[in-house]
Write a protein that holds these residues in place. Structure first.
Motif, mmCIF file in Angstrom:
data_model
loop_
_atom_site.group_PDB
_atom_site.id
_atom_site.type_symbol
_atom_site.label_atom_id
_atom_site.label_comp_id
_atom_site.label_asym_id
_atom_site.label_seq_id
_atom_site.Cartn_x
_atom_site.Cartn_y
_atom_site.Cartn_z
ATOM 1 N N GLU A 42 0.850 -1.223 0.005
ATOM 2 C CA GLU A 42 -0.074 0.166 0.073
ATOM 3 C C GLU A 42 0.951 1.379 0.093
ATOM 4 O O GLU A 42 0.673 2.230 -0.783
ATOM 5 N N GLU A 43 1.795 1.342 0.726
ATOM 6 C CA GLU A 43 2.639 2.577 0.680
ATOM 7 C C GLU A 43 3.503 2.908 -0.482
ATOM 8 O O GLU A 43 3.422 3.864 -1.113
ATOM 9 N N ARG A 46 0.709 3.883 -3.114
ATOM 10 C CA ARG A 46 0.334 5.280 -2.836
ATOM 11 C C ARG A 46 1.014 6.185 -3.577
ATOM 12 O O ARG A 46 0.724 7.250 -4.172
ATOM 13 N N LYS A 47 2.599 5.909 -3.438
ATOM 14 C CA LYS A 47 3.644 6.723 -4.074
ATOM 15 C C LYS A 47 3.236 6.737 -5.623
ATOM 16 O O LYS A 47 3.505 7.780 -6.349
ATOM 17 N N LEU A 49 0.482 6.124 -7.265
ATOM 18 C CA LEU A 49 -0.650 6.746 -7.477
ATOM 19 C C LEU A 49 -0.495 8.479 -7.314
ATOM 20 O O LEU A 49 -1.077 9.164 -8.528
ATOM 21 N N ARG A 50 0.360 8.783 -6.648
ATOM 22 C CA ARG A 50 0.666 10.121 -6.519
ATOM 23 C C ARG A 50 1.157 10.729 -7.404
ATOM 24 O O ARG A 50 0.959 11.790 -8.046
#
Length: 81
Positions: A42-43, A46-47, A49-50
């Motif tokens: 997940e971490e 998230r990067k 996707l950002r």
């Protein structure tokens, strides 16, 4: 539920959404093509996707589809990396 986020950045020079989705998808795929395990973390996801969101957003600040696509360095600069 609030749609406001305190770290939200707004881009003021909107020129159109042409190519924004393509830019997002291209950035996303470029980040996972060599290591699909990012999809299970997940971490890291998230990067990715950002980064992809930034690429799509930058595309809306320029005219045209292909000329508006940001480089990796442009997106990383926007992220402050």
């Amino acid at each position: 539920m609030s749609l406001w986020h305190p770290n939200l950045k707004l881009l003021l020079d909107f020129h159109g959404s042409t190519g924004a989705g393509d830019s997002f998808i291209g950035a996303f795929l470029s980040q996972i093509v060599d290591d699909q395990s990012v999809l299970e973390d997940e971490e890291r996801l998230r990067k990715v996707l950002r980064f992809s969101n930034v690429c799509g957003a930058i595309t809306t600040t320029k005219k045209g589809a292909i000329p508006a696509l940001p480089s990796d360095s442009e997106a990383l600069c926007f992220l402050g990396l």
